[in-house]
Design a protein around this motif. Structure first.
Motif, short mmCIF file in Angstrom:
data_model
loop_
_atom_site.label_atom_id
_atom_site.label_comp_id
_atom_site.label_asym_id
_atom_site.label_seq_id
_atom_site.Cartn_x
_atom_site.Cartn_y
_atom_site.Cartn_z
N ASN A 39 79.94 7.54 62.13
CA ASN A 39 78.58 6.57 62.56
C ASN A 39 77.47 7.22 63.16
OD1 ASN A 39 77.90 3.95 62.43
ND2 ASN A 39 78.73 3.01 64.36
N LYS A 40 76.38 5.64 63.10
CA LYS A 40 75.34 7.12 63.87
C LYS A 40 74.01 7.99 63.02
CE LYS A 40 77.25 5.06 68.65
NZ LYS A 40 76.97 4.88 70.33
N ILE A 41 74.90 8.07 62.17
CA ILE A 41 74.03 9.50 61.68
C ILE A 41 72.81 9.37 60.98
CG2 ILE A 41 75.77 9.59 59.63
CD1 ILE A 41 74.21 8.29 57.57
N ASP A 42 72.23 8.00 61.63
CA ASP A 42 70.55 7.99 62.58
C ASP A 42 70.47 9.32 64.23
OD1 ASP A 42 70.66 6.22 64.89
OD2 ASP A 42 72.00 5.81 63.67
N LEU A 43 71.05 9.27 64.57
CA LEU A 43 71.39 10.41 65.30
C LEU A 43 71.56 12.67 64.98
CD1 LEU A 43 73.24 7.88 68.11
CD2 LEU A 43 70.79 8.45 67.59
N LEU A 79 77.56 6.39 58.05
CA LEU A 79 76.78 5.90 57.84
C LEU A 79 75.85 5.43 58.84
CD1 LEU A 79 78.66 3.32 59.94
CD2 LEU A 79 79.74 3.01 56.80
N SER A 80 74.93 4.26 59.47
CA SER A 80 74.46 4.49 60.87
C SER A 80 75.38 2.38 60.45
CB SER A 80 73.01 4.46 60.56
OG SER A 80 72.65 3.47 61.12
N ALA A 81 75.39 1.67 61.38
CA ALA A 81 75.89 0.73 61.99
C ALA A 81 73.83 -0.30 62.10
CB ALA A 81 76.52 0.21 62.88
N LEU A 82 73.28 0.80 62.55
CA LEU A 82 71.98 0.55 62.69
C LEU A 82 70.71 -0.06 61.05
CD1 LEU A 82 70.90 1.69 65.93
CD2 LEU A 82 72.02 -0.42 65.48
N SER A 89 85.52 4.12 72.46
CA SER A 89 84.61 3.21 73.10
C SER A 89 83.03 3.71 72.92
CB SER A 89 84.82 2.45 74.80
OG SER A 89 84.56 3.26 75.58
N GLY A 90 82.41 3.32 72.98
CA GLY A 90 80.93 3.96 72.25
C GLY A 90 79.97 4.57 71.07
N MET A 91 81.90 4.15 69.62
CA MET A 91 81.11 4.92 68.24
C MET A 91 80.77 4.04 67.67
SD MET A 91 82.57 8.20 68.52
CE MET A 91 83.19 8.54 70.63
N GLY A 92 80.59 2.78 68.75
CA GLY A 92 79.77 1.39 67.20
C GLY A 92 80.97 0.02 66.61
N LYS A 93 81.45 0.67 66.80
CA LYS A 93 82.95 0.20 65.96
C LYS A 93 82.48 -1.52 66.52
CE LYS A 93 87.05 -0.63 68.65
NZ LYS A 93 87.23 -1.93 68.30
N SER A 94 82.76 -2.01 67.24
CA SER A 94 81.66 -3.62 67.71
C SER A 94 80.24 -4.20 67.16
CB SER A 94 81.59 -3.65 69.03
OG SER A 94 83.06 -3.53 70.40
N THR A 95 79.36 -2.72 66.37
CA THR A 95 77.58 -3.01 66.22
C THR A 95 78.89 -2.90 64.78
OG1 THR A 95 77.40 -1.59 67.89
CG2 THR A 95 76.26 -2.93 65.90
N LEU A 96 79.50 -2.68 64.50
CA LEU A 96 80.00 -2.58 62.84
C LEU A 96 80.69 -3.31 62.44
CD1 LEU A 96 81.77 1.04 62.16
CD2 LEU A 96 80.08 -0.22 61.10
P1 GDP Z 1 81.73 -0.14 70.41
O1 GDP Z 1 82.17 0.31 71.77
O2 GDP Z 1 82.77 1.34 69.19
O3 GDP Z 1 82.02 -0.80 70.44
O4 GDP Z 1 80.67 0.58 70.35
P2 GDP Z 1 79.25 -0.56 70.07
O5 GDP Z 1 79.43 -1.21 69.25
O6 GDP Z 1 79.30 -1.08 71.49
O7 GDP Z 1 78.13 0.52 70.54
C1 GDP Z 1 77.72 1.15 71.50
C2 GDP Z 1 76.72 1.71 71.20
O8 GDP Z 1 75.81 2.37 70.61
C3 GDP Z 1 75.42 0.51 71.30
O9 GDP Z 1 74.11 0.30 72.47
C4 GDP Z 1 75.33 0.28 70.23
O10 GDP Z 1 74.08 0.05 69.54
C5 GDP Z 1 75.09 1.94 69.69
N1 GDP Z 1 74.82 2.12 67.69
C6 GDP Z 1 76.40 1.67 67.43
N2 GDP Z 1 75.65 1.82 66.17
C7 GDP Z 1 74.78 2.63 65.79
C8 GDP Z 1 73.98 3.82 64.43
O11 GDP Z 1 74.14 3.35 63.69
N3 GDP Z 1 73.35 4.17 65.49
C9 GDP Z 1 72.56 4.21 66.57
N4 GDP Z 1 71.38 4.52 66.49
N5 GDP Z 1 73.08 3.61 67.73
C10 GDP Z 1 74.86 3.46 67.45
#
Ligand code: GDP
Length: 301
Positions: A120-124, A148-151, A175-182
């Motif tokens: 995830n976060k391939i926009d970074l 992919l990018s969850a954003l 945690s922090g990988m973007g699982k919830s955002t996805l």
């Molecule tokens: P979780 O702990 O895995 O559930 O992570 P979160 O969904 O809470 O995301 C952690 C941080 O990463 C948040 O600040 C999100 O906005 C950010 N984030 C999630 N997905 C992406 C992504 O694809 N790109 C970027 N740049 N940030 C993301």
């Protein structure tokens, strides 16, 4: 009053002492295991005796196709049962742990659950080449890696939904990988649940604290969300399970001189020969040795 007939349902959430069971008509019941029977997991199919309008007791857990779990020291943590695939979310930042990822893959492969790694976060751009390089080692073992990018939710759905269609997928990630955002982008209902939970805890933080099964809207797939983890012990695995968790060893194993070869120091070992030829990554072999040594130290064999 006549007895209400027992029903078959599926556990969609686990809350410690009770479970949420969904019945085939979509009705949800709060269910308690009968007697001292423990060990039901999200994803389990169960026989329920209804009680009142919205409650019931779990009489029986039907036979599982598989169960994914981890075991750290004395504690065993069940992730979910009857899953078709494991999706592990990683990202370029914060950095993910190769060790944890490798262990999750071993747990999946030894339970015959197909793993897919989601970068995830391939926009970074910072950290992306390094993350790709680390994952390329896993891709060489046959693990599917998708990016992919969850954003970018539309592109994300286009990539992910065909893989989720008709399957039950367990979502894991540090945690922090973007699982919830996805998850929230895939299943709008999930956001409501997370917020409800956070409100109940009074933290105001959107953390996932329990395991829950969600249906994909309009589709025929399920996604099970599981809390983030910081450890992934595999004490429950036998030496043969561990070996099974490294698919890239399979070919080499055919050539081992000894049937009970542990692939560490034995002469005529096909795995060590493949390692020498560079066909097996050193890090993977190191992980294998680490897991095996941990289990030996537990007195497992
Ligand atoms: P979780 O702990 O895995 O559930 O992570 P979160 O969904 O809470 O995301 C952690 C941080 O990463 C948040 O600040 C999100 O906005 C950010 N984030 C999630 N997905 C992406 C992504 O694809 N790109 C970027 N740049 N940030 C993301």
């Amino acid at each position: 009053m006549a007895d209400t007939p027992a029903l078959q349902g599926r556990i969609i959430a686990a809350h410690g002492r009770h479970y949420t069971v969904e019945l085939p008509d979509g009705h949800i019941r709060k269910c308690f295991p009968r007697g001292k029977k423990a060990g039901a997991a999200v994803g389990d199919y169960v026989i329920v005796s209804p009680q009142g309008r919205d409650e019931g007791s779990i009489d029986r857990i039907l036979e599982r196709r598989n169960l994914l779990y981890r075991s750290d020291d004395m504690r065993t943590k069940q992730f979910a049962a009857n899953v078709d695939q494991l999706l592990i979310v990683v990202a370029p930042e914060p950095s993910f742990s190769d060790d944890l990822l490798g262990r999750a893959l071993v747990a999946a492969q030894s339970a015959d659950i197909a793993p897919i790694v989601i970068l995830n976060k391939i926009d970074l751009p910072a950290g992306l080449p390094q993350a790709r390089e680390r994952l390329a080692k896993l891709a060489r073992t046959g693990v599917q890696v998708i990016e992919l990018s969850a954003l970018a939710p539309q592109a994300m759905r286009d990539t992910l939904l065909p893989l989720l269609e008709g399957r039950c997928s367990l979502l894991l990630g540090q945690s922090g990988m973007g699982k919830s955002t996805l998850l929230n982008a895939l299943v709008p209902e999930a956001r409501a649940h997370t917020q409800e939970h956070s409100l109940a805890l009074g933290t105001g933080k959107h953390t996932t604290t329990s395991t829950r099964l969600y249906h994909l809207p309009g589709g025929s797939g399920d996604v099970i969300d599981s809390p983030g983890f910081q450890a992934f012990g595999l004490y429950h695995l036998t030496a043969s399970d561990i070996e099974h968790g490294f698919p890239e060893f399979r070919e080499g194993i055919q050539h081992c001189r000894f049937y009970n070869c542990t692939h560490r120091h034995e002469p005529g070992c096909g795995v060590l020969a493949a390692l020498e030829r560079g066909e097996i990554a050193i890090e993977r072999h190191e992980l294998y040795k680490r897991i095996l040594a941990e289990n030996e130290a537990q007195g497992r064999y």
